[in-house]
Design an enzyme around this catalytic site. Structure first.
Site, mmCIF file in Angstrom:
data_model
loop_
_atom_site.group_PDB
_atom_site.id
_atom_site.type_symbol
_atom_site.label_atom_id
_atom_site.label_comp_id
_atom_site.label_asym_id
_atom_site.label_seq_id
_atom_site.Cartn_x
_atom_site.Cartn_y
_atom_site.Cartn_z
ATOM 1 N N GLU A 177 0.967 -1.357 -0.436
ATOM 2 C CA GLU A 177 -0.203 -0.042 -0.423
ATOM 3 C C GLU A 177 0.859 1.375 -0.061
ATOM 4 O O GLU A 177 0.531 2.017 0.570
ATOM 5 C CB GLU A 177 -0.958 -0.117 0.909
ATOM 6 N N GLU A 368 -5.755 -8.592 -1.156
ATOM 7 C CA GLU A 368 -6.194 -8.450 0.116
ATOM 8 C C GLU A 368 -7.881 -7.571 0.176
ATOM 9 O O GLU A 368 -8.556 -6.620 -1.415
ATOM 10 C CB GLU A 368 -5.887 -7.439 0.898
HETATM 11 C C1 BGP Z 1 -4.800 -2.684 5.225
HETATM 12 C C2 BGP Z 1 -3.276 -3.712 5.423
HETATM 13 C C3 BGP Z 1 -2.901 -4.104 5.860
HETATM 14 C C4 BGP Z 1 -4.320 -4.963 6.998
HETATM 15 C C5 BGP Z 1 -5.295 -4.266 6.375
HETATM 16 C C6 BGP Z 1 -6.942 -4.777 7.142
HETATM 17 O O1 BGP Z 1 -4.326 -1.733 5.238
HETATM 18 O O2 BGP Z 1 -2.529 -3.547 4.099
HETATM 19 O O3 BGP Z 1 -2.172 -4.477 6.939
HETATM 20 O O4 BGP Z 1 -4.318 -4.538 8.589
HETATM 21 O O5 BGP Z 1 -6.002 -3.119 6.126
HETATM 22 O O6 BGP Z 1 -6.766 -2.999 8.178
HETATM 23 P P1 BGP Z 1 -6.876 -3.149 9.579
HETATM 24 O O7 BGP Z 1 -6.257 -4.206 10.169
HETATM 25 O O8 BGP Z 1 -7.453 -2.030 10.069
HETATM 26 O O9 BGP Z 1 -8.652 -3.463 9.428
#
Ligand code: BGP
Length: 469
Positions: A177, A368
């Site tokens: 990201e 993701e």
């Molecule tokens: C993205 C990241 C992850 C992840 C996901 C969910 O931004 O790449 O590392 O964790 O988001 O976010 P969160 O864990 O805050 O729910």
């Protein structure tokens, strides 16, 4: 002309994704140095401790102890039929200070064992080189990516892991990201501002150094592992104009460009024309060295990996925020919202896949996507997560529709197939997994792993190659 793609391709890469810092724990074992993720007690959106505070609980220090449980965890992923497993190499396990002469053999050995285990269980490793894990020493000593020195340190780290895992890892991603440099530069690039600084100046200079490092990583990867694919990775949850008012529509496009510029540069290979106006308005003057632009043009991403969680809307003139889920503006009255304020929008995934493929014409990989929710185990400790099944089903249907639209999609790695620490808030309570981990926000629990109902659902999806959703 490409023929109609009515179902998932035979070689579609089904799997799941985690990040080292949110799962491994063992934050100071086997020679690991500190990395930036070790210093956030409440997640990357909140306070950062440049020095660890004695007595403070840091959830990632133990996380779910994947470092010692990975065999058992990967066995569960194999049971679901995973073809691919995405994780990151924590840079600070390999070069504990970032600028060390020699790599840390124990760190290298851990990932050797981890990748062997994946391969043994029929999964291709998909490896992120930097997932919010810049070694802390590089932040303290050099100001992190503000300094061009980081390009050399990163290249050395990349070369080390490419050589070591050449026979094992064929799918790579550079910076997780990277467009979060704009929203969360601390996590994305180890950038913490000093008083009186022009933040935009720092962000774009650091981003430029990362673009050069990205190009260098692609070059090295192709030279060392000719049959590997290396992509860039962006947070691309989408933003709609709040209304058909032309100002809403135009400003939404401008806002979207603040994310897409990262893709434009790393995929097309050059700064888009609209950058000049952005830099002019924000009084940014990026220093480049001769050869930078040539490097960036020559070594571009093989594919675009991106995260997609939700959508939001933008109204002209209103301030805009962002978090780990992406940009966040005015709520959309047509969509449901999770307890963390994330608005669920499966059709938005189809829209985004089409938008990105129209723009870039290279393979896309949804690396993701998932639902963070509060799970309440029943009296036998089992979680009945119909809401997660529903989220997954709808997003996979959208993905299948996008394939039919003609979009080239390599695979899908569900975010957090096993519960891990939330990046944004540091909570365990925000659970994504098909596998429950008995651990709470304060670090209590047995660490026992238990399948949720969604486990069997995803297993069947993979077994039927998406025929049964
Ligand atoms: C993205 C990241 C992850 C992840 C996901 C969910 O931004 O790449 O590392 O964790 O988001 O976010 P969160 O864990 O805050 O729910």
């Amino acid at each position: 002309m490409k023929s109609l793609q009515n179902s998932f391709p035979e070689d579609f890469l089904w799997g799941g994704a985690i990040a080292a810092n949110q799962a491994e724990g063992a934050y100071n074992e086997d020679g690991k140095g500190l990395d930036i993720s070790d210093g956030f007690p409440h997640g990357i959106k909140h306070r950062y401790d440049p020095e660890l505070v004695p007595g403070q609980f840091y959830p990632t220090h133990e996380a779910i102890d994947f470092y010692h449980h990975y065999k058992e965890d990967l066995a569960l992923m194999q049971e679901m039929g995973f073809k691919v497993f995405r994780t990151s190499i924590n840079w600070s396990r390999i070069f504990p200070n970032g600028d060390d002469e020699m790599p840390n053999e124990k760190g290298l050995q851990f990932y050797d064992d981890l990748f062997d285990e994946m391969l043994k269980r029929g999964m291709q490793p998909l490896v992120t080189l930097s997932h919010y894990e810049t070694p802390t020493n590089l932040v303290k000593k050099y100001g992190s990516w503000r300094s061009r020195k980081l390009i050399g340190f990163f290249a050395k780290y990349c070369e080390t892991v490419f050589r070591r895992y050449a026979g094992k890892v064929k799918y790579w991603l550079t910076f997780n990201e990277i467009n979060n440099m704009r929203r969360m530069p601390g996590a994305a690039g180890g950038i913490f501002f000093k008083k009186g600084e022009n933040h935009q100046q720092v962000v774009y200079q650091a981003s430029h150094n990362m673009f050069v490092a990205n190009a260098l990583a692609i070059k090295l990867c192709h030279e060392i592992i000719p049959d590997a694919k290396i992509g860039c990775m962006l947070s691309l949850s989408n933003v709609y104009p709040h209304s058909c008012r032309p100002e809403d529509v135009f400003e939404t496009m401008e806002l979207r460009r603040r994310s897409l510029l990262y893709g434009d540069i790393m995929i097309r290979g050059y700064y888009p024309n609209y950058m000049a106006d952005i830099w002019d308005k924000e009084d940014v003057h990026v220093e480049m060295e001769p050869g930078d632009e040539e490097m960036m043009r020559k070594y571009t991403a093989d594919y675009l990996g991106f995260s997609y969680y939700r959508t939001t809307t933008h109204e002209y003139g209103t301030p805009f925020y962002g978090d780990t889920g992406g940009d966040q503006g005015t709520p959309n009255p047509y969509l449901k919202t999770t307890p963390w304020g994330w608005q669920i929008d499966p059709l938005g995934l189809r829209f985004t896949l089409n938008e990105l493929y129209d723009r870039y014409q290279i393979p896309l990989f949804v690396v993701e996507n998932g639902l963070g929710q509060i799970d309440e185990p029943d009296e036998n400790g089992i979680v009945h997560d119909d809401y997660r099944i529903d989220y997954l089903r709808q997003h996979l249907m959208a993905l299948r529709d996008a394939l039919r639209d003609g979009v080239d999609i390599m695979g899908y790695t569900y975010w957090g197939p096993i519960d891990i620490v939330s990046a944004g808030t540091g909570e365990m309570k925000k659970r994504y997994g098909f596998v429950y981990v008995d651990r709470d926000n304060e670090g209590h629990g047995t660490m026992e792993r238990r399948k949720k109902d969604s486990f069997a659902y995803y297993q069947n999806v993979i077994r039927t190659n998406g025929q049964e959703l």
